[in-house]
Design a protein around this motif. Structure first.
Motif, PDB file in Angstrom:
ATOM      1  N   GLU A  26      76.249  17.727 -11.009  1.00 45.88           N
ATOM      2  CA  GLU A  26      76.715  18.407 -12.079  1.00 45.88           C
ATOM      3  C   GLU A  26      77.242  17.732 -13.100  1.00 45.88           C
ATOM      4  OE1 GLU A  26      80.840  20.964 -12.016  1.00 45.88           O
ATOM      5  OE2 GLU A  26      79.155  22.111 -11.108  1.00 45.88           O
ATOM      6  N   PHE A  27      76.784  17.814 -14.200  1.00 49.78           N
ATOM      7  CA  PHE A  27      77.396  16.922 -15.613  1.00 49.78           C
ATOM      8  C   PHE A  27      78.334  17.499 -16.498  1.00 49.78           C
ATOM      9  CE2 PHE A  27      73.384  19.244 -16.900  1.00 49.78           C
ATOM     10  CZ  PHE A  27      73.946  19.834 -18.014  1.00 49.78           C
ATOM     11  N   ASP A  28      78.710  18.899 -16.184  1.00 51.38           N
ATOM     12  CA  ASP A  28      79.703  19.730 -17.111  1.00 51.38           C
ATOM     13  C   ASP A  28      79.771  21.033 -16.542  1.00 51.38           C
ATOM     14  OD1 ASP A  28      81.193  20.025 -19.278  1.00 51.38           O
ATOM     15  OD2 ASP A  28      79.660  20.412 -20.954  1.00 51.38           O
ATOM     16  N   SER A  29      80.997  21.409 -16.925  1.00 53.41           N
ATOM     17  CA  SER A  29      81.353  22.794 -16.276  1.00 53.41           C
ATOM     18  C   SER A  29      82.716  23.214 -16.820  1.00 53.41           C
ATOM     19  CB  SER A  29      81.758  22.663 -14.923  1.00 53.41           C
ATOM     20  OG  SER A  29      82.304  23.632 -14.337  1.00 53.41           O
ATOM     21  N   ASN A  45      66.439  11.573 -25.660  1.00 49.87           N
ATOM     22  CA  ASN A  45      67.857  11.128 -25.900  1.00 49.87           C
ATOM     23  C   ASN A  45      68.697  10.920 -24.705  1.00 49.87           C
ATOM     24  OD1 ASN A  45      67.230  10.710 -28.725  1.00 49.87           O
ATOM     25  ND2 ASN A  45      67.619  12.825 -29.034  1.00 49.87           N
ATOM     26  N   GLN A  46      69.629   9.796 -24.304  1.00 48.09           N
ATOM     27  CA  GLN A  46      70.501   9.890 -23.406  1.00 48.09           C
ATOM     28  C   GLN A  46      71.724  10.547 -24.061  1.00 48.09           C
ATOM     29  OE1 GLN A  46      70.613   7.359 -20.564  1.00 48.09           O
ATOM     30  NE2 GLN A  46      72.800   7.902 -20.051  1.00 48.09           N
ATOM     31  N   VAL A  47      72.328  11.707 -23.417  1.00 48.08           N
ATOM     32  CA  VAL A  47      73.571  12.171 -24.017  1.00 48.08           C
ATOM     33  C   VAL A  47      74.780  12.077 -22.853  1.00 48.08           C
ATOM     34  CG1 VAL A  47      74.481  14.232 -25.035  1.00 48.08           C
ATOM     35  CG2 VAL A  47      72.343  13.625 -25.643  1.00 48.08           C
ATOM     36  N   GLY A  48      75.697  11.454 -23.170  1.00 49.74           N
ATOM     37  CA  GLY A  48      76.440  11.258 -21.999  1.00 49.74           C
ATOM     38  C   GLY A  48      76.004  10.603 -20.827  1.00 49.74           C
ATOM     39  N   ASN A  49      76.101  11.368 -19.691  1.00 52.23           N
ATOM     40  CA  ASN A  49      75.726  11.093 -18.323  1.00 52.23           C
ATOM     41  C   ASN A  49      74.297  11.845 -18.119  1.00 52.23           C
ATOM     42  OD1 ASN A  49      76.817  13.429 -17.838  1.00 52.23           O
ATOM     43  ND2 ASN A  49      77.786  12.768 -16.135  1.00 52.23           N
ATOM     44  N   ILE A  50      73.819  12.290 -19.175  1.00 55.66           N
ATOM     45  CA  ILE A  50      72.352  12.944 -19.056  1.00 55.66           C
ATOM     46  C   ILE A  50      71.312  11.968 -19.392  1.00 55.66           C
ATOM     47  CG2 ILE A  50      70.893  14.849 -19.829  1.00 55.66           C
ATOM     48  CD1 ILE A  50      73.505  16.576 -20.319  1.00 55.66           C
ATOM     49  N   PRO A  51      70.424  11.584 -18.444  1.00 56.55           N
ATOM     50  CA  PRO A  51      69.328  10.658 -18.812  1.00 56.55           C
ATOM     51  C   PRO A  51      68.341  11.125 -19.788  1.00 56.55           C
ATOM     52  CG  PRO A  51      69.723  10.971 -16.172  1.00 56.55           C
ATOM     53  CD  PRO A  51      70.499  11.918 -16.867  1.00 56.55           C
ATOM     54  N   PRO A  52      67.563  10.435 -20.327  1.00 62.44           N
ATOM     55  CA  PRO A  52      66.638  10.925 -21.395  1.00 62.44           C
ATOM     56  C   PRO A  52      65.524  11.769 -20.468  1.00 62.44           C
ATOM     57  CG  PRO A  52      66.859   8.508 -21.618  1.00 62.44           C
ATOM     58  CD  PRO A  52      67.548   8.884 -20.361  1.00 62.44           C
ATOM     59  N   ARG A  90      78.076  26.006 -15.965  1.00 66.77           N
ATOM     60  CA  ARG A  90      78.182  24.842 -15.606  1.00 66.77           C
ATOM     61  C   ARG A  90      76.685  24.281 -15.523  1.00 66.77           C
ATOM     62  NH1 ARG A  90      79.659  28.243 -10.883  1.00 66.77           N
ATOM     63  NH2 ARG A  90      81.545  26.751 -10.661  1.00 66.77           N
ATOM     64  N   GLY A  91      76.537  22.861 -15.606  1.00 69.10           N
ATOM     65  CA  GLY A  91      75.194  22.357 -16.018  1.00 69.10           C
ATOM     66  C   GLY A  91      74.939  21.250 -14.890  1.00 69.10           C
ATOM     67  N   TRP A  92      73.821  21.388 -14.499  1.00 71.32           N
ATOM     68  CA  TRP A  92      73.544  20.045 -13.356  1.00 71.32           C
ATOM     69  C   TRP A  92      72.025  19.702 -13.818  1.00 71.32           C
ATOM     70  CZ3 TRP A  92      74.446  25.263 -12.128  1.00 71.32           C
ATOM     71  CH2 TRP A  92      73.358  25.712 -11.573  1.00 71.32           C
ATOM     72  N   LEU A  93      71.734  18.402 -13.337  1.00 66.08           N
ATOM     73  CA  LEU A  93      70.702  17.671 -13.443  1.00 66.08           C
ATOM     74  C   LEU A  93      69.705  18.211 -12.263  1.00 66.08           C
ATOM     75  CD1 LEU A  93      71.953  14.204 -13.882  1.00 66.08           C
ATOM     76  CD2 LEU A  93      71.079  15.669 -15.690  1.00 66.08           C
ATOM     77  N   ALA A  94      68.383  17.987 -12.373  1.00 69.10           N
ATOM     78  CA  ALA A  94      67.515  18.016 -11.263  1.00 69.10           C
ATOM     79  C   ALA A  94      67.914  17.668  -9.854  1.00 69.10           C
ATOM     80  CB  ALA A  94      65.965  17.612 -11.686  1.00 69.10           C
ATOM     81  N   ASP A  95      68.425  16.628  -9.868  1.00 70.80           N
ATOM     82  CA  ASP A  95      68.859  16.206  -8.383  1.00 70.80           C
ATOM     83  C   ASP A  95      70.205  16.673  -7.973  1.00 70.80           C
ATOM     84  OD1 ASP A  95      71.104  14.774  -9.911  1.00 70.80           O
ATOM     85  OD2 ASP A  95      70.637  12.951  -9.477  1.00 70.80           O
ATOM     86  N   GLY A  96      70.598  17.621  -8.754  1.00 73.44           N
ATOM     87  CA  GLY A  96      71.843  18.620  -8.345  1.00 73.44           C
ATOM     88  C   GLY A  96      73.210  17.870  -8.783  1.00 73.44           C
TER      89      GLY A  96
END
Length: 168
Positions: free
Chosen positions: A98-101, A146-153, A90-96
């Protein structure tokens, strides 16, 4: 009463020293196995008998990825740079967020390691099959500007990865 106070002070002092040390306990070597870790004076090596519990010491990869052991197996099989791996993650951004699992999809994912982000390439090569780790990926080891999907640069990404199998 005096002996009791000394004992409490000793225990409190050891607890403070341990927490201060834990805050700086990143090493530039692979995650440790049972009975090894960073000693009280910063040295790296055995800290007790082989039957002592594992010491959780994060590993800082050359590319800046930090690998935090969650559960380390005793397997000797680790992926190489061109391995195909089967993982749950599972992967998540710094703000918590989750962007993929793979857990949410209900099945493990299969990746050619050399076609993943730099964070996974270096981080997973330190992990034996059957282990679970947390990878903290600075932007330069993830998708950079790069912005990838819902992952900000310029995002720092965190992954929890369970290495199930090295397929080749």
């Amino acid at each position: 009463m005096r002996t009791c106070t000394r004992g409490l002070l000793l225990v409190a002092g050891l607890a403070l020293a341990g927490s201060a040390f834990a805050a700086t306990g990143v090493v530039e070597e692979a995650p440790v196995q049972q009975g090894y870790g960073t000693g009280p004076y910063g040295g790296y090596g055995p800290i007790g008998p082989a039957t002592s519990p594992a010491v959780v010491v994060p590993y800082l990869a050359p590319n800046g990825t930090t690998v935090y052991p969650i559960m380390m197996s005793k397997s000797s099989v680790k992926p190489g740079p061109n391995s195909t791996v089967k993982v749950n993650y599972r992967g998540w951004l710094a703000d918590g967020t989750e962007f993929d699992s793979s857990y949410s999809r209900g099945q493990p994912a299969v990746f050619e390691l050399n076609k993943t982000i730099s964070c996974w390439q270096q981080g997973l090569q330190t992990v034996p099959v059957g282990s679970k780790v947390k990878l903290v990926c600075p932007p330069a080891t993830a998708y950079g500007a790069n912005q990838v999907g819902n992952i900000p640069p310029n995002s720092t990404l965190t992954y929890e990865v369970e290495l199930l199998e090295v397929m080749n």
